[in-house]
Motif scaffolding. Structure first.
Motif, PDB file in Angstrom:
ATOM      1  N   LEU A  23       0.665  -1.190   0.057  1.00  0.00           N
ATOM      2  CA  LEU A  23       0.057   0.005  -0.104  1.00  0.00           C
ATOM      3  C   LEU A  23       0.758   1.206   0.071  1.00  0.00           C
ATOM      4  CD1 LEU A  23      -2.930  -1.248   2.613  1.00  0.00           C
ATOM      5  CD2 LEU A  23      -2.854  -0.901   0.147  1.00  0.00           C
ATOM      6  N   LEU A  24       1.782   1.360   0.528  1.00  0.00           N
ATOM      7  CA  LEU A  24       3.052   2.292   0.618  1.00  0.00           C
ATOM      8  C   LEU A  24       3.429   2.557  -0.795  1.00  0.00           C
ATOM      9  CD1 LEU A  24       4.547   4.576   2.180  1.00  0.00           C
ATOM     10  CD2 LEU A  24       6.227   2.739   2.386  1.00  0.00           C
ATOM     11  N   ILE A  25       3.708   1.542  -1.194  1.00  0.00           N
ATOM     12  CA  ILE A  25       3.963   1.669  -2.804  1.00  0.00           C
ATOM     13  C   ILE A  25       3.122   2.380  -3.756  1.00  0.00           C
ATOM     14  CG2 ILE A  25       5.005   0.318  -5.191  1.00  0.00           C
ATOM     15  CD1 ILE A  25       6.323  -1.696  -3.092  1.00  0.00           C
ATOM     16  N   GLY A  26       1.826   1.752  -3.566  1.00  0.00           N
ATOM     17  CA  GLY A  26       0.701   2.243  -4.336  1.00  0.00           C
ATOM     18  C   GLY A  26       0.456   3.683  -3.949  1.00  0.00           C
ATOM     19  N   SER A  27       0.655   4.111  -2.738  1.00  0.00           N
ATOM     20  CA  SER A  27       0.417   5.515  -2.393  1.00  0.00           C
ATOM     21  C   SER A  27       1.454   6.518  -2.883  1.00  0.00           C
ATOM     22  CB  SER A  27       0.338   5.494  -0.705  1.00  0.00           C
ATOM     23  OG  SER A  27       0.380   6.796  -0.326  1.00  0.00           O
ATOM     24  N   LEU A  28       2.692   5.994  -2.697  1.00  0.00           N
ATOM     25  CA  LEU A  28       3.822   6.951  -2.950  1.00  0.00           C
ATOM     26  C   LEU A  28       3.754   6.882  -4.585  1.00  0.00           C
ATOM     27  CD1 LEU A  28       6.732   6.095  -0.524  1.00  0.00           C
ATOM     28  CD2 LEU A  28       4.953   7.850  -0.598  1.00  0.00           C
ATOM     29  N   THR A  29       3.450   5.964  -5.383  1.00  0.00           N
ATOM     30  CA  THR A  29       3.857   6.074  -6.749  1.00  0.00           C
ATOM     31  C   THR A  29       2.445   6.386  -7.578  1.00  0.00           C
ATOM     32  OG1 THR A  29       3.286   3.613  -7.074  1.00  0.00           O
ATOM     33  CG2 THR A  29       5.440   4.209  -7.000  1.00  0.00           C
ATOM     34  N   VAL A  61      -3.456  -2.253   9.228  1.00  0.00           N
ATOM     35  CA  VAL A  61      -2.967  -1.845   8.015  1.00  0.00           C
ATOM     36  C   VAL A  61      -3.706  -0.871   7.548  1.00  0.00           C
ATOM     37  CG1 VAL A  61      -2.632  -2.545   5.863  1.00  0.00           C
ATOM     38  CG2 VAL A  61      -1.719  -4.087   7.893  1.00  0.00           C
ATOM     39  N   SER A  62      -5.307  -1.039   7.660  1.00  0.00           N
ATOM     40  CA  SER A  62      -5.987   0.103   7.164  1.00  0.00           C
ATOM     41  C   SER A  62      -6.049   1.421   7.706  1.00  0.00           C
ATOM     42  CB  SER A  62      -7.411  -0.458   7.431  1.00  0.00           C
ATOM     43  OG  SER A  62      -7.899  -1.548   6.717  1.00  0.00           O
ATOM     44  N   ALA A  63      -5.669   1.578   9.309  1.00  0.00           N
ATOM     45  CA  ALA A  63      -5.380   2.820   9.860  1.00  0.00           C
ATOM     46  C   ALA A  63      -4.127   3.195   9.578  1.00  0.00           C
ATOM     47  CB  ALA A  63      -5.537   2.495  11.523  1.00  0.00           C
ATOM     48  N   ALA A  64      -3.007   2.486   9.406  1.00  0.00           N
ATOM     49  CA  ALA A  64      -1.789   2.962   9.120  1.00  0.00           C
ATOM     50  C   ALA A  64      -1.558   3.457   7.626  1.00  0.00           C
ATOM     51  CB  ALA A  64      -0.768   2.070   9.188  1.00  0.00           C
ATOM     52  N   SER A  65      -2.476   2.935   6.698  1.00  0.00           N
ATOM     53  CA  SER A  65      -2.096   3.129   5.424  1.00  0.00           C
ATOM     54  C   SER A  65      -2.840   4.504   5.127  1.00  0.00           C
ATOM     55  CB  SER A  65      -2.732   2.121   4.244  1.00  0.00           C
ATOM     56  OG  SER A  65      -4.188   1.907   4.783  1.00  0.00           O
ATOM     57  N   LEU A  66      -3.950   4.794   5.994  1.00  0.00           N
ATOM     58  CA  LEU A  66      -4.463   6.225   5.738  1.00  0.00           C
ATOM     59  C   LEU A  66      -3.642   7.162   6.263  1.00  0.00           C
ATOM     60  CD1 LEU A  66      -7.950   5.092   6.875  1.00  0.00           C
ATOM     61  CD2 LEU A  66      -7.360   5.619   4.542  1.00  0.00           C
ATOM     62  N   LEU A  67      -2.423   6.983   7.080  1.00  0.00           N
ATOM     63  CA  LEU A  67      -1.602   7.863   7.584  1.00  0.00           C
ATOM     64  C   LEU A  67      -0.606   8.086   6.757  1.00  0.00           C
ATOM     65  CD1 LEU A  67      -1.417   6.795  11.444  1.00  0.00           C
ATOM     66  CD2 LEU A  67      -2.722   8.636  10.345  1.00  0.00           C
ATOM     67  N   ILE A  68      -0.318   7.274   5.644  1.00  0.00           N
ATOM     68  CA  ILE A  68       0.872   7.517   4.585  1.00  0.00           C
ATOM     69  C   ILE A  68       0.214   8.661   3.639  1.00  0.00           C
ATOM     70  CG2 ILE A  68       1.917   6.531   2.614  1.00  0.00           C
ATOM     71  CD1 ILE A  68       1.236   3.693   3.991  1.00  0.00           C
ATOM     72  N   PRO A  69       1.349   9.457   3.534  1.00  0.00           N
ATOM     73  CA  PRO A  69       0.875  10.774   2.555  1.00  0.00           C
ATOM     74  C   PRO A  69       0.845   9.964   0.973  1.00  0.00           C
ATOM     75  CG  PRO A  69       3.275  10.666   3.188  1.00  0.00           C
ATOM     76  CD  PRO A  69       2.611   9.655   3.892  1.00  0.00           C
ATOM     77  N   SER A  74      -5.440   2.871  -2.983  1.00  0.00           N
ATOM     78  CA  SER A  74      -5.456   1.611  -2.878  1.00  0.00           C
ATOM     79  C   SER A  74      -5.391   1.361  -1.416  1.00  0.00           C
ATOM     80  CB  SER A  74      -3.924   1.140  -2.910  1.00  0.00           C
ATOM     81  OG  SER A  74      -2.808   2.033  -2.534  1.00  0.00           O
ATOM     82  N   ALA A  75      -5.189   2.177  -0.468  1.00  0.00           N
ATOM     83  CA  ALA A  75      -5.714   2.336   0.999  1.00  0.00           C
ATOM     84  C   ALA A  75      -7.066   1.997   1.133  1.00  0.00           C
ATOM     85  CB  ALA A  75      -5.143   3.451   1.648  1.00  0.00           C
ATOM     86  N   LEU A  76      -7.901   2.945   0.421  1.00  0.00           N
ATOM     87  CA  LEU A  76      -9.333   2.965   0.597  1.00  0.00           C
ATOM     88  C   LEU A  76      -9.769   1.542   0.207  1.00  0.00           C
ATOM     89  CD1 LEU A  76     -11.862   4.380   1.101  1.00  0.00           C
ATOM     90  CD2 LEU A  76     -11.737   4.987  -1.272  1.00  0.00           C
ATOM     91  N   ILE A  77      -9.346   1.036  -0.919  1.00  0.00           N
ATOM     92  CA  ILE A  77      -9.741  -0.204  -1.040  1.00  0.00           C
ATOM     93  C   ILE A  77      -9.517  -1.249  -0.422  1.00  0.00           C
ATOM     94  CG2 ILE A  77      -9.682  -2.077  -3.170  1.00  0.00           C
ATOM     95  CD1 ILE A  77      -8.961   0.294  -5.225  1.00  0.00           C
TER      96      ILE A  77
END
Length: 172
Positions: A23-29, A61-69, A74-77
């Protein structure tokens, strides 16, 4: 070879870390959010036997992924579909086909409406003026897309679960 699932806390942390990394990779890219969310969901398939650890990993993971800028697609899904690999087999053992179909339809309806609501609330200024008046049509399109994604997702999770079961089955 069932020893892998005997150490559930370690397995849960490993699966949660793998899902969060995807999810971090999806969020950053911002690339391929549906695919990366699906891969993150596959990462928690090994936790299907331990529902408590699986739900804890999904919530973490859901909570942590929402904190990633970055982009949150992908975090929502993952946050909306993440419980499904954990409860899929429990839904499948329902004897009534109508009940199974109703549960799956409710999942599609609730998830599609939630994704539409978040998208409509966060990006309503991005809609062209001619589409802003037809939110009902857009909701229908979102539900259709969610249903198609759900069917693909259900098939992939089923196959990943079968592969996991085959890999961890004790050798005869």
């Amino acid at each position: 070879m069932r020893k892998l699932s005997q150490n559930k806390p370690a397995l849960a942390l490993f699966c949660a870390g793998a899902a969060l990394l995807l999810l971090l990779i999806g969020s950053l890219t911002g690339a391929l959010p549906l695919l990366l969310a699906l891969l993150a969901l596959i990462a928690i398939v090994p936790l299907k036997d331990g529902l408590l650890y699986g739900m804890a990993a999904w919530l973490l993971v859901s909570a942590a992924s929402l904190l990633i800028p970055g982009k949150k697609d992908s975090a929502l899904i993952f946050a909306l579909f993440g419980y499904y690999p954990l409860v899929r087999e429990r839904i499948a053992i329902c004897k009534s086909r109508a009940l199974r179909s109703g549960i799956r339809f409710a999942i599609i309806l609730i998830t599609g409406t939630a994704i539409f609501s978040v998208t409509a609330l966060s990006g309503s200024e991005q809609l062209p003026p001619e589409l802003a008046d037809s939110r009902g049509l857009l909701l229908g399109v979102y539900l259709l897309v969610t249903a198609i994604y759900y069917l693909i997702f259900d098939f992939v999770i089923k196959k990943a679960s079968q592969i996991y079961d085959k890999a961890t089955k004790p050798s005869e």
